[in-house]
Design a protein around this motif. Structure first.
Motif, PDB file in Angstrom:
ATOM      1  N   MET A 151      -5.363 -49.753 142.978  1.00  0.00           N
ATOM      2  CA  MET A 151      -6.311 -50.395 142.072  1.00  0.00           C
ATOM      3  C   MET A 151      -7.737 -49.996 142.448  1.00  0.00           C
ATOM      4  SD  MET A 151      -4.560 -54.169 141.619  1.00  0.00           S
ATOM      5  CE  MET A 151      -5.345 -54.523 140.062  1.00  0.00           C
ATOM      6  N   ASN A 152      -8.649 -50.134 141.499  1.00  0.00           N
ATOM      7  CA  ASN A 152     -10.041 -49.743 141.708  1.00  0.00           C
ATOM      8  C   ASN A 152     -10.956 -50.962 141.631  1.00  0.00           C
ATOM      9  OD1 ASN A 152      -9.543 -46.840 141.789  1.00  0.00           O
ATOM     10  ND2 ASN A 152      -9.091 -47.039 139.607  1.00  0.00           N
ATOM     11  N   TYR A 153     -11.901 -51.031 142.589  1.00  0.00           N
ATOM     12  CA  TYR A 153     -12.835 -52.149 142.637  1.00  0.00           C
ATOM     13  C   TYR A 153     -14.267 -51.638 142.775  1.00  0.00           C
ATOM     14  CZ  TYR A 153      -8.491 -54.608 143.673  1.00  0.00           C
ATOM     15  OH  TYR A 153      -7.198 -55.092 143.618  1.00  0.00           O
ATOM     16  N   THR A 167      -9.096 -48.277 145.990  1.00  0.00           N
ATOM     17  CA  THR A 167     -10.367 -47.577 146.135  1.00  0.00           C
ATOM     18  C   THR A 167     -11.505 -48.534 145.789  1.00  0.00           C
ATOM     19  OG1 THR A 167      -9.432 -45.400 145.593  1.00  0.00           O
ATOM     20  CG2 THR A 167     -11.807 -45.668 145.318  1.00  0.00           C
ATOM     21  N   VAL A 168     -12.569 -48.498 146.604  1.00  0.00           N
ATOM     22  CA  VAL A 168     -13.742 -49.339 146.361  1.00  0.00           C
ATOM     23  C   VAL A 168     -14.945 -48.438 146.107  1.00  0.00           C
ATOM     24  CG1 VAL A 168     -15.237 -51.145 147.262  1.00  0.00           C
ATOM     25  CG2 VAL A 168     -12.815 -51.122 147.884  1.00  0.00           C
ATOM     26  N   GLU A 196     -16.937 -44.021 133.334  1.00  0.00           N
ATOM     27  CA  GLU A 196     -16.687 -43.492 131.994  1.00  0.00           C
ATOM     28  C   GLU A 196     -16.480 -41.978 132.038  1.00  0.00           C
ATOM     29  OE1 GLU A 196     -18.893 -43.218 127.620  1.00  0.00           O
ATOM     30  OE2 GLU A 196     -19.610 -44.645 129.136  1.00  0.00           O
ATOM     31  N   LYS A 197     -17.334 -41.287 132.796  1.00  0.00           N
ATOM     32  CA  LYS A 197     -17.244 -39.825 132.858  1.00  0.00           C
ATOM     33  C   LYS A 197     -15.980 -39.359 133.562  1.00  0.00           C
ATOM     34  CE  LYS A 197     -22.208 -38.876 132.666  1.00  0.00           C
ATOM     35  NZ  LYS A 197     -23.407 -38.395 133.411  1.00  0.00           N
ATOM     36  N   ASN A 198     -15.478 -40.183 134.476  1.00  0.00           N
ATOM     37  CA  ASN A 198     -14.300 -39.793 135.244  1.00  0.00           C
ATOM     38  C   ASN A 198     -13.035 -40.541 134.808  1.00  0.00           C
ATOM     39  OD1 ASN A 198     -15.290 -37.946 137.673  1.00  0.00           O
ATOM     40  ND2 ASN A 198     -16.833 -39.543 137.390  1.00  0.00           N
ATOM     41  N   ASN A 199     -13.147 -41.261 133.675  1.00  0.00           N
ATOM     42  CA  ASN A 199     -12.000 -41.968 133.101  1.00  0.00           C
ATOM     43  C   ASN A 199     -11.322 -42.885 134.127  1.00  0.00           C
ATOM     44  OD1 ASN A 199     -10.267 -42.639 130.995  1.00  0.00           O
ATOM     45  ND2 ASN A 199      -8.767 -41.076 131.596  1.00  0.00           N
ATOM     46  N   ILE A 200     -12.153 -43.704 134.785  1.00  0.00           N
ATOM     47  CA  ILE A 200     -11.654 -44.620 135.820  1.00  0.00           C
ATOM     48  C   ILE A 200     -11.689 -46.050 135.302  1.00  0.00           C
ATOM     49  CG2 ILE A 200     -12.097 -45.566 138.131  1.00  0.00           C
ATOM     50  CD1 ILE A 200     -13.384 -42.846 138.821  1.00  0.00           C
ATOM     51  N   HIS A 201     -10.592 -46.745 135.451  1.00  0.00           N
ATOM     52  CA  HIS A 201     -10.517 -48.153 135.057  1.00  0.00           C
ATOM     53  C   HIS A 201     -10.778 -49.024 136.293  1.00  0.00           C
ATOM     54  CE1 HIS A 201      -9.173 -51.958 133.434  1.00  0.00           C
ATOM     55  NE2 HIS A 201      -8.331 -52.083 134.455  1.00  0.00           N
ATOM     56  N   ILE A 202     -11.706 -49.965 136.161  1.00  0.00           N
ATOM     57  CA  ILE A 202     -12.017 -50.870 137.269  1.00  0.00           C
ATOM     58  C   ILE A 202     -11.286 -52.192 137.061  1.00  0.00           C
ATOM     59  CG2 ILE A 202     -13.852 -52.201 138.389  1.00  0.00           C
ATOM     60  CD1 ILE A 202     -13.801 -49.267 139.124  1.00  0.00           C
ATOM     61  N   LEU A 259     -22.646 -47.129 138.106  1.00  0.00           N
ATOM     62  CA  LEU A 259     -21.204 -47.242 138.296  1.00  0.00           C
ATOM     63  C   LEU A 259     -20.445 -47.042 136.981  1.00  0.00           C
ATOM     64  CD1 LEU A 259     -21.200 -50.270 140.753  1.00  0.00           C
ATOM     65  CD2 LEU A 259     -20.299 -47.997 141.277  1.00  0.00           C
ATOM     66  N   LYS A 260     -20.878 -47.721 135.927  1.00  0.00           N
ATOM     67  CA  LYS A 260     -20.177 -47.614 134.634  1.00  0.00           C
ATOM     68  C   LYS A 260     -20.241 -46.200 134.083  1.00  0.00           C
ATOM     69  CE  LYS A 260     -20.306 -52.392 132.993  1.00  0.00           C
ATOM     70  NZ  LYS A 260     -20.792 -53.329 131.950  1.00  0.00           N
ATOM     71  N   ASP A 261     -21.388 -45.549 134.275  1.00  0.00           N
ATOM     72  CA  ASP A 261     -21.533 -44.168 133.818  1.00  0.00           C
ATOM     73  C   ASP A 261     -20.543 -43.259 134.545  1.00  0.00           C
ATOM     74  OD1 ASP A 261     -23.069 -42.061 132.330  1.00  0.00           O
ATOM     75  OD2 ASP A 261     -23.512 -41.387 134.366  1.00  0.00           O
ATOM     76  N   TYR A 262     -20.406 -43.477 135.849  1.00  0.00           N
ATOM     77  CA  TYR A 262     -19.460 -42.685 136.654  1.00  0.00           C
ATOM     78  C   TYR A 262     -18.026 -42.958 136.221  1.00  0.00           C
ATOM     79  CZ  TYR A 262     -17.033 -40.857 140.776  1.00  0.00           C
ATOM     80  OH  TYR A 262     -16.180 -40.163 141.611  1.00  0.00           O
TER      81      TYR A 262
END
Length: 204
Positions: A1-3, A64-65, A27-33, A22-25
């Motif tokens: 999970m991602n935090y 991952t944090v 979105e660009k890397n298709n990561i769900h928090i 953080l949100k920009d990163y």
């Protein structure tokens, strides 16, 4: 999970900048928090409710944090290293966006830990902590030097005295200039010897 973790020192500050980065990163890397943790507390203390909650939440070898900067972990070399080591010891991946090398994942595609990446990240963090603390210490020295220079120029430092306190200070200075002894000034003002000597040294 991602935090994701964000920290600001006071209520007068805002998390907008950190949140945007953080949100920009993500979105660009298709990561769900999966969860966000936010503390409003100085980095000098490690008694942070949300940070503690984050550490209780993450799972070894899986999670991952994300942080925007190294100093979200702490304010000094030892503190940052201690917290980073906690995540390392618990096999939790830490991504720090301001330092590209620290944004590399320690996990291989098969889920195992890449020891080479882990070592590189540790070395880079040490170097960054040194540079960061060294800069803070230089800034602190410059501030002290500037204050000392102002003091030598006769500039009164510290918080402005209240009217009553200023009257006492003025009386101590006046009596000192007129040749009264410290004991006599103490008797007249009701102040301690230490306080009288301090005012005489600073103003007389």
């Amino acid at each position: 999970m991602n935090y994701a973790y964000m920290r600001i020192s006071t209520n007068k500050q805002h998390t907008d900048r950190q949140e945007y980065i953080l949100k920009d990163y993500f979105e660009k890397n298709n990561i769900h928090i999966d969860a966000w943790f936010v503390d409003v507390i100085t980095g000098k203390t490690f008694d942070r409710p949300e940070f503690s909650k984050l550490k209780d939440t993450v799972k070894s070898g899986e999670d991952t944090v994300y942080f925007t900067e190294v100093d979200r972990l702490g304010r000094d070399w030892d503190g940052i290293k201690r917290e980073y080591k906690w995540f390392e010891d618990n096999v939790v991946n830490v991504i720090i966006l301001e330092v590209p090398t620290l944004s590399m994942s320690i996990y291989k595609e098969d889920g195992t830990v890449d020891l080479n990446i882990k070592l590189i990240k540790s070395i880079v963090l040490d170097t960054y902590c040194f540079a960061s603390q060294n800069e803070r210490e230089k800034l602190s020295r410059r501030t002290k030097d500037a204050l000392q220079a102002k003091k030598e120029q006769g500039v009164k430092l510290g918080r402005p005295a209240t009217k009553k306190a200023q009257e006492v200070i003025d009386l101590i200075v006046k009596m000192a200039k007129e040749g009264y002894s410290t004991r006599e000034i103490q008797f007249k003002t009701g102040k301690s010897r230490q306080y009288v000597c301090k005012i005489k040294k600073q103003y007389a």
